[in-house]
Design a protein around this motif. Structure first.
Motif, PDB file in Angstrom:
ATOM      1  N   ALA A 261      -6.515   4.238   3.102  1.00 15.29           N
ATOM      2  CA  ALA A 261      -6.683   3.421   4.311  1.00 15.29           C
ATOM      3  C   ALA A 261      -5.692   2.260   4.375  1.00 15.29           C
ATOM      4  O   ALA A 261      -5.365   1.784   5.465  1.00 15.29           O
ATOM      5  N   ASP A 262      -5.204   1.800   3.233  1.00 12.04           N
ATOM      6  CA  ASP A 262      -4.278   0.661   3.213  1.00 12.04           C
ATOM      7  C   ASP A 262      -2.832   1.079   3.427  1.00 12.04           C
ATOM      8  O   ASP A 262      -1.943   0.227   3.454  1.00 12.04           O
ATOM      9  N   TRP A 263      -2.569   2.355   3.561  1.00 15.30           N
ATOM     10  CA  TRP A 263      -1.220   2.856   3.783  1.00 15.30           C
ATOM     11  C   TRP A 263      -1.007   3.079   5.282  1.00 15.30           C
ATOM     12  O   TRP A 263      -1.953   3.268   6.038  1.00 15.30           O
ATOM     13  N   THR A 264       0.244   3.080   5.708  1.00 19.78           N
ATOM     14  CA  THR A 264       0.593   3.328   7.109  1.00 19.78           C
ATOM     15  C   THR A 264       0.908   4.803   7.298  1.00 19.78           C
ATOM     16  O   THR A 264       1.700   5.372   6.551  1.00 19.78           O
ATOM     17  N   ILE A 279       2.639   9.131   4.490  1.00 14.89           N
ATOM     18  CA  ILE A 279       2.238   7.725   4.528  1.00 14.89           C
ATOM     19  C   ILE A 279       3.274   6.859   3.831  1.00 14.89           C
ATOM     20  O   ILE A 279       4.115   7.349   3.071  1.00 14.89           O
ATOM     21  N   ARG A 280       3.208   5.552   4.093  1.00 17.10           N
ATOM     22  CA  ARG A 280       4.170   4.646   3.467  1.00 17.10           C
ATOM     23  C   ARG A 280       3.536   3.297   3.147  1.00 17.10           C
ATOM     24  O   ARG A 280       2.526   2.904   3.745  1.00 17.10           O
ATOM     25  N   ARG A 281       4.164   2.632   2.197  1.00 17.57           N
ATOM     26  CA  ARG A 281       3.901   1.231   1.903  1.00 17.57           C
ATOM     27  C   ARG A 281       5.251   0.538   1.814  1.00 17.57           C
ATOM     28  O   ARG A 281       6.082   0.910   0.972  1.00 17.57           O
ATOM     29  N   ASP A 282       5.475  -0.419   2.676  1.00 15.55           N
ATOM     30  CA  ASP A 282       6.772  -1.089   2.696  1.00 15.55           C
ATOM     31  C   ASP A 282       7.069  -1.717   1.345  1.00 15.55           C
ATOM     32  O   ASP A 282       6.210  -2.382   0.743  1.00 15.55           O
ATOM     33  N   SER A 321      13.029   2.444   9.716  1.00  6.28           N
ATOM     34  CA  SER A 321      14.258   1.976   9.091  1.00  6.28           C
ATOM     35  C   SER A 321      14.524   2.790   7.836  1.00  6.28           C
ATOM     36  O   SER A 321      13.648   3.519   7.355  1.00  6.28           O
ATOM     37  N   ASP A 322      15.726   2.651   7.277  1.00  4.02           N
ATOM     38  CA  ASP A 322      16.038   3.346   6.027  1.00  4.02           C
ATOM     39  C   ASP A 322      15.042   2.953   4.945  1.00  4.02           C
ATOM     40  O   ASP A 322      14.563   3.798   4.180  1.00  4.02           O
ATOM     41  N   ALA A 323      14.731   1.652   4.875  1.00  7.06           N
ATOM     42  CA  ALA A 323      13.818   1.168   3.840  1.00  7.06           C
ATOM     43  C   ALA A 323      12.421   1.755   4.023  1.00  7.06           C
ATOM     44  O   ALA A 323      11.774   2.156   3.045  1.00  7.06           O
ATOM     45  N   GLN A 324      11.944   1.815   5.257  1.00  3.09           N
ATOM     46  CA  GLN A 324      10.625   2.387   5.511  1.00  3.09           C
ATOM     47  C   GLN A 324      10.588   3.873   5.193  1.00  3.09           C
ATOM     48  O   GLN A 324       9.617   4.377   4.621  1.00  3.09           O
ATOM     49  N   ALA A 325      11.641   4.575   5.564  1.00  2.00           N
ATOM     50  CA  ALA A 325      11.703   6.012   5.285  1.00  2.00           C
ATOM     51  C   ALA A 325      11.691   6.274   3.786  1.00  2.00           C
ATOM     52  O   ALA A 325      11.046   7.215   3.312  1.00  2.00           O
ATOM     53  N   LYS A 326      12.398   5.434   3.050  1.00  2.00           N
ATOM     54  CA  LYS A 326      12.480   5.623   1.601  1.00  2.00           C
ATOM     55  C   LYS A 326      11.234   5.131   0.870  1.00  2.00           C
ATOM     56  O   LYS A 326      11.106   5.348  -0.341  1.00  2.00           O
ATOM     57  N   SER A 327      10.329   4.486   1.576  1.00  2.00           N
ATOM     58  CA  SER A 327       9.075   4.044   0.949  1.00  2.00           C
ATOM     59  C   SER A 327       7.908   4.932   1.371  1.00  2.00           C
ATOM     60  O   SER A 327       6.751   4.538   1.265  1.00  2.00           O
ATOM     61  N   ILE A 349      -2.330   7.382  -7.547  1.00  2.00           N
ATOM     62  CA  ILE A 349      -1.253   6.896  -6.681  1.00  2.00           C
ATOM     63  C   ILE A 349      -1.497   5.443  -6.270  1.00  2.00           C
ATOM     64  O   ILE A 349      -0.585   4.614  -6.300  1.00  2.00           O
ATOM     65  N   ASN A 350      -2.724   5.123  -5.903  1.00  2.00           N
ATOM     66  CA  ASN A 350      -3.033   3.740  -5.513  1.00  2.00           C
ATOM     67  C   ASN A 350      -2.851   2.771  -6.677  1.00  2.00           C
ATOM     68  O   ASN A 350      -2.338   1.662  -6.503  1.00  2.00           O
ATOM     69  N   ALA A 351      -3.263   3.200  -7.855  1.00  2.00           N
ATOM     70  CA  ALA A 351      -3.102   2.334  -9.039  1.00  2.00           C
ATOM     71  C   ALA A 351      -1.619   2.114  -9.337  1.00  2.00           C
ATOM     72  O   ALA A 351      -1.209   0.995  -9.665  1.00  2.00           O
ATOM     73  N   ALA A 352      -0.809   3.147  -9.202  1.00  2.00           N
ATOM     74  CA  ALA A 352       0.621   3.019  -9.469  1.00  2.00           C
ATOM     75  C   ALA A 352       1.302   2.148  -8.426  1.00  2.00           C
ATOM     76  O   ALA A 352       2.203   1.349  -8.747  1.00  2.00           O
TER      77      ALA A 352
END
Length: 358
Positions: A261-264, A279-282, A321-327, A349-352
């Motif tokens: 839920a905390d991911w976009t 999904i992504r996390r900036d 953005s490139d940064a968002q895509a790579k995250s 995954i969340n812990a990492a």
């Protein structure tokens, strides 16, 4: 290990494996015959191929024929190159490279934009000389389901053919209507190395791969009875399990959305195959995440583009953005994924990610 990379490939269904065994016989067996030979062993192998052809055709619209290929890449090449020269090939900005690169190699091409949710609107204008429109049914990276019926109608209004890459749709949702449709067996629990192009009756193609003239004179080369029998069995099983598989995937999707839920979310949540969670996390270092979660098999993008170092063209096309895509990461699940696996993968995954301060 927990396998969550179903868009890259699916596990081989036991039913598909069992269907292949006879046609892998060595000396003393009768299943290794060439299906293009006139003797009894050849005729038996050919009969197995024709049974599989009917099994694969059952998930396509009526009024067409199935041409077996080595996979979807060859099928797409046959469709794009075989449908003729001259005129523009229009394709969506999120097509697989097998479509985009081939269309550009043909000379005149036109890219159709997608919106921030990854949807390609059929209301876009086409070049006057468009001869072929290519829009996939389900995107392999973000899972968005395209308005292919509208795209097909738009192509017809412009006197163009419509080609659909249904690799991620076939065996999961009803396949769209089109003039040509490409699929790959290993995306619906069949073996790697075999696929098909469905061609609507009345659509004429030129031979692209010359040689012996097998497969209706359109695709030369000796067919593999084992691979095709496996594909047929996988198609038959997918047809029988369509509703059951979809219900299971929906359960996994709902739980995964809670756990992440905390991911976009990248791409539409509604117009989407729910076996794909991108999904992504900036600020996320995905390479480090994958190293820290070595027991979870997931993707940083499509398997075909992994290792290139370039940000995903699909994620760029929806405005990241490139940064968002790579995250961003892609989690894919399906028939053989358990709820417990989703929950354990999310924990790891969340812990990492949290260990990175995110």
């Amino acid at each position: 290990m927990i396998y969550l990379d179903y868009q890259a490939t699916t596990p081989l269904a036991p039913e598909a494996r069992n269907a292949m065994i006879r046609w892998l016989d060595g000396p003393g067996g009768t299943g290794f015959g060439n299906p293009h030979s006139a003797h009894r062993m050849g005729r038996e192998a050919k009969a197995a191929i024709e049974v599989a052809r009917e099994q694969v055709a059952a998930l396509f619209p009526p009024g067409g024929r199935v041409i077996f290929t080595s996979g979807a890449t060859e099928a797409l090449n046959l469709a794009i190159r075989g449908s003729g020269l001259g005129g523009t090939v229009a394709f969506s900005a999120i097509e697989h490279s097998a479509v985009g690169d081939t269309a550009q190699a043909m000379g005149k091409s036109h890219v159709l934009a997608v919106d921030s949710e990854g949807i390609c609107s059929a209301r876009q204008d086409l070049p006057a000389d468009t001869r072929l429109v290519c829009v996939m049914q389900v995107n392999n990276e973000i899972g968005t389901i395209q308005p292919t019926l509208d795209c097909h109608r738009k192509a017809k209004e412009n006197n163009a053919l419509f080609l659909c890459d249904a690799v991620q749709a076939y065996g999961k949702i009803p396949v769209t209507t089109a003039d040509m449709i490409a699929i790959s067996a290993h995306k619906f629990y069949g073996p790697k190395g075999v696929g098909a192009l469905w061609v609507r009756d009345g659509v004429e193609l030129a031979e692209v791969q010359t040689g012996g003239g097998q497969e209706f004179g359109l695709r030369s080369g000796t067919l593999s009875p084992a691979l095709i029998a496996g594909m047929g069995a996988a198609a038959k099983l997918a047809n029988e399990a369509l509703d059951r598989d979809a219900e299971h995937v929906e359960t996994l999707w709902n739980r995964a959305r809670e756990l992440f839920a905390d991911w976009t979310l990248n791409g539409s949540a509604a117009a989407r195959w729910h076996g794909n969670l991108n999904i992504r996390r900036d600020g996320l270092d995905v390479a480090r995440l994958m190293s820290d979660c070595r027991t979870v098999m997931f993707s940083a993008g499509s398997a075909c583009a992994s290792g290139s170092g370039r940000p995903s063209h699909v994620l760029k096309a929806i405005g990241l953005s490139d940064a968002q895509a790579k995250s961003s990461i892609r989690l894919g699940f399906g028939r053989y994924t358990t709820l417990q696996e989703i929950e354990e993968a999310a924990r790891l995954i969340n812990a990492a990610a949290e260990a990175q301060g995110l």
